[in-house]
Design an enzyme around this catalytic site. Structure first.
Site, short mmCIF file in Angstrom:
data_model
loop_
_atom_site.label_atom_id
_atom_site.label_comp_id
_atom_site.label_asym_id
_atom_site.label_seq_id
_atom_site.Cartn_x
_atom_site.Cartn_y
_atom_site.Cartn_z
N ARG A 12 17.69 10.01 -28.69
CA ARG A 12 17.82 8.47 -29.03
C ARG A 12 17.42 8.47 -30.55
NH1 ARG A 12 19.09 9.71 -24.80
NH2 ARG A 12 18.64 8.23 -22.82
N GLU B 214 24.86 18.82 -18.87
CA GLU B 214 23.63 18.54 -17.84
C GLU B 214 23.87 19.70 -17.01
OE1 GLU B 214 21.45 16.34 -18.07
OE2 GLU B 214 22.26 14.91 -19.32
N HIS C 57 21.41 20.21 -21.66
CA HIS C 57 20.35 19.33 -21.01
C HIS C 57 20.36 19.88 -19.71
CE1 HIS C 57 19.54 16.02 -24.27
NE2 HIS C 57 20.46 16.96 -24.68
N SER C 58 19.39 19.05 -18.79
CA SER C 58 19.60 19.23 -17.51
C SER C 58 18.93 17.72 -16.56
CB SER C 58 18.87 20.51 -16.86
OG SER C 58 17.21 20.22 -17.03
N ARG D 169 9.05 14.79 -21.99
CA ARG D 169 10.33 14.73 -22.44
C ARG D 169 10.47 14.66 -24.06
NH1 ARG D 169 15.54 12.21 -20.80
NH2 ARG D 169 16.32 10.75 -22.35
N HIS E 27 15.18 18.02 -24.97
CA HIS E 27 14.24 17.28 -23.99
C HIS E 27 13.13 18.37 -23.32
CE1 HIS E 27 17.18 13.67 -23.15
NE2 HIS E 27 16.26 13.68 -24.31
N ALA E 28 11.91 18.07 -23.67
CA ALA E 28 10.99 19.28 -23.38
C ALA E 28 10.92 19.93 -21.95
CB ALA E 28 9.69 18.88 -23.69
N ARG E 29 11.29 18.95 -21.05
CA ARG E 29 10.96 19.25 -19.48
C ARG E 29 12.16 19.94 -19.02
NH1 ARG E 29 10.70 13.18 -17.74
NH2 ARG E 29 12.96 12.74 -17.35
N GLU E 30 13.22 19.84 -19.71
CA GLU E 30 14.50 20.73 -19.22
C GLU E 30 14.59 22.10 -19.40
OE1 GLU E 30 17.43 17.86 -20.83
OE2 GLU E 30 16.42 16.11 -19.98
O1 0X9 Z 1 19.70 10.56 -21.39
C1 0X9 Z 1 19.97 11.39 -22.15
O2 0X9 Z 1 19.70 11.59 -23.21
C2 0X9 Z 1 20.90 12.58 -21.27
N1 0X9 Z 1 20.58 12.79 -20.05
S1 0X9 Z 1 19.31 13.56 -19.68
O3 0X9 Z 1 18.72 13.49 -18.19
N2 0X9 Z 1 19.02 15.21 -20.14
O4 0X9 Z 1 17.91 12.77 -20.55
C3 0X9 Z 1 22.35 12.36 -21.26
C4 0X9 Z 1 22.84 12.03 -22.88
C5 0X9 Z 1 24.31 11.44 -22.52
N3 0X9 Z 1 24.95 11.19 -24.01
C6 0X9 Z 1 25.22 10.01 -24.67
N4 0X9 Z 1 24.29 9.03 -24.11
N5 0X9 Z 1 25.69 10.07 -25.75
ZN ZN Z 2 17.91 15.91 -21.58
#
Ligand code: 0X9
Ligand code: ZN
Length: 462
Positions: free
Chosen positions: A289, A419, A341-342, A268, A214-217
């Site tokens: 995703r 996170e 991530h953050s 992101r 995730h680019a912004r993290e």
């Molecule tokens: O939503 C996400 O991709 C992650 N949070 S973020 O704020 N860094 O974007 C959480 C991912 C959690 N893991 C799964 N959903 N498997």
């Molecule tokens: Zn993330």
């Protein structure tokens, strides 16, 4: 408030010490990196964040699970962008565009969801961030402590890339630089293999850590480069180097990461333009995703303007294919996978698409809690305690196609999303003032140490 855009640009310097000074080519590399930092820094402080003029950011503090869910449902209606998820007992931080601010506030009031304004104008807050970053650049010479990559400030992609090449040149006995492909925009996707036996002792477990999907993290890549530093340049846990093979990939998504420094701070996704008929207008896929695990079934979008666009098919992105191929190459030996991530101070484990639990949940939970407790014990009091658990239950929403789920689904016994911590009180800049970067890196490394050692136990029993 000082306007960073008008501030004079300062040359960035850091001290060169120890074995770096001893090696001529390393000194050249360090000077090259200095120059890079300087050039990139000029770009960064001159960015104006016009896009975010008039946007507001809000703290939101749901007081029931129902409110957590409602907030999540509101995201589509009001085009909310959560920088940190709102969970029970921990407020989230959300960006709201001008048109939606009044209806958003009205709805929160109607539903009795507690909120406060974090920043009245996101552009102003980002200018403030630039100023903090510039201040740190001025201090960097005093603080760099001989490390060849600065942790006094956010690390730009070119600087990380140069560092990885430099480390591989300087430590050929233990470090191998791998460049399996280029990103969509043509940047080399690189990772380091760190091993005392060139990965030839196949009895050793493999640990894989990535960041920057995730680019912004921005706090994510430095925690991975710090791991490189601790395994190569400043080895205080020799067992970690001797007993494991490591794969460290600091920036999974360099195109997006770069874009956050030059164009949009809160970008992101990747930057691909071939995933949808409208991808030239709305580029990019959410890398987290895009993995082939219940792909595009929940917490995703088919539409390219969405920040959670899943892509046209699983692994449509070269960036996620590179990560996938690492999993498969070392699968029989991989004991631990961490994806950084953050933010939110959370350690999340599968399954993230429906909240059900893996047969390996006992190990996942025990090791997750041990990593969290270790970090909490030494953590700075300004950071919240870590929450540990199944990702749906802890973060409050389901999302399919995520990296840690895919890794676990194919057989990586311990797979977590970190996170990382953030601070966002008042106008202290957006997520984390650069003064905190090193603190986060060393705290996180303490968690990684525990996770690695414990993964060995579980690896033997696999
Ligand atoms: O939503 C996400 O991709 C992650 N949070 S973020 O704020 N860094 O974007 C959480 C991912 C959690 N893991 C799964 N959903 N498997
Ligand atoms: Zn993330």
């Amino acid at each position: 408030m000082p306007n960073a855009a008008n501030a004079p640009c300062k040359l960035v310097q850091w001290r060169v010490q120890g074995d770096v000074r001893a090696c001529g080519c390393a000194v050249t590399a360090v000077y090259t990196m200095r120059l890079l930092v300087f050039v990139l820094f000029i770009t960064a402080v001159c960015a104006k964040h016009e896009l975010y003029e008039g946007w507001k950011s809000y703290f939101v503090a749901p007081s029931s699970q129902e409110q957590v869910k409602t907030l999540h449902d509101m995201a589509d209606v009001y085009k909310l962008d959560f920088l940190s998820a709102a969970v029970l007992g921990r407020e989230g931080l959300v960006l709201v565009k001008p048109n939606f601010q009044q209806p958003f506030e009205n709805t929160l009031k109607e539903l009795g969801i507690h909120y406060s304004i974090h920043s009245k104008n996101v552009k102003t807050a980002l200018d403030f961030d630039d100023e903090a970053i510039e201040r740190r650049h001025r201090e960097v010479e005093l603080k760099n402590g001989g490390r060849s990559l600065p942790y006094d400030n956010y690390q730009e992609w070119e600087v990380i890339d140069e560092y990885m090449q430099d480390i591989a040149r300087r430590y050929p006995q233990t470090v191998t630089l791998v460049t399996p492909a280029n990103s969509f925009e043509g940047r080399p996707l690189r990772y380091l293999k760190i091993s005392t036996t060139n990965f030839e002792d196949t009895s050793k477990p493999v640990i894989f850590i990535d960041g920057g999907i995730h680019a912004r993290e921005w706090i994510s890549p430095p925690t991975v480069t710090w791991a490189i530093h601790k395994l190569v340049e400043d080895v205080t846990e020799p067992d970690l180097l001797n007993d494991f093979d490591w794969i460290l990939l600091p920036v999974v998504n360099p195109d997006g990461y770069k874009f956050t420094f030059t164009n949009e701070r809160f970008w992101r996704k990747t930057r691909s333009t071939d995933q949808h008929i409208l991808s030239n207008i709305w580029p990019g896929v959410d890398g987290n995703r895009n993995y082939d695990f219940f792909w595009n079934t929940v917490g995703t979008s088919n539409f390219p303007s969405s920040d959670v666009f899943a892509g046209s098919r699983p692994f449509s992105e070269i960036e996620t294919r590179v990560v996938r191929d690492i999993f498969h190459e070392y699968l029989p030996r991989m004991s631990l996978y961490l994806t950084m991530h953050s933010y939110g101070s959370m350690i999340l484990y599968p399954w993230g698409h429906d909240g059900s639990l893996s047969p390996n949940v006992f190990a996942l939970h025990v090791v997750g809690v041990e990593m969290a407790q270790t970090i909490d014990a030494i953590s700075h009091p300004s950071f919240p305690r870590y929450l540990v658990g199944n990702s749906v239950h802890v973060i409050g929403y389901a999302a399919s196609g995520a990296a840690e789920d895919y890794a676990h689904s194919i057989g990586v016994p311990l797979a977590y999303t970190y996170e990382l911590p953030g601070l966002s009180t008042g106008l202290q800049g957006f997520v984390l003032d650069p003064v905190w970067i090193e603190q986060v890196c060393w705290e996180t490394w303490e968690g990684i140490i525990v996770g690695a050692r414990r993964s060995k136990d579980f690896f033997r029993r696999k």
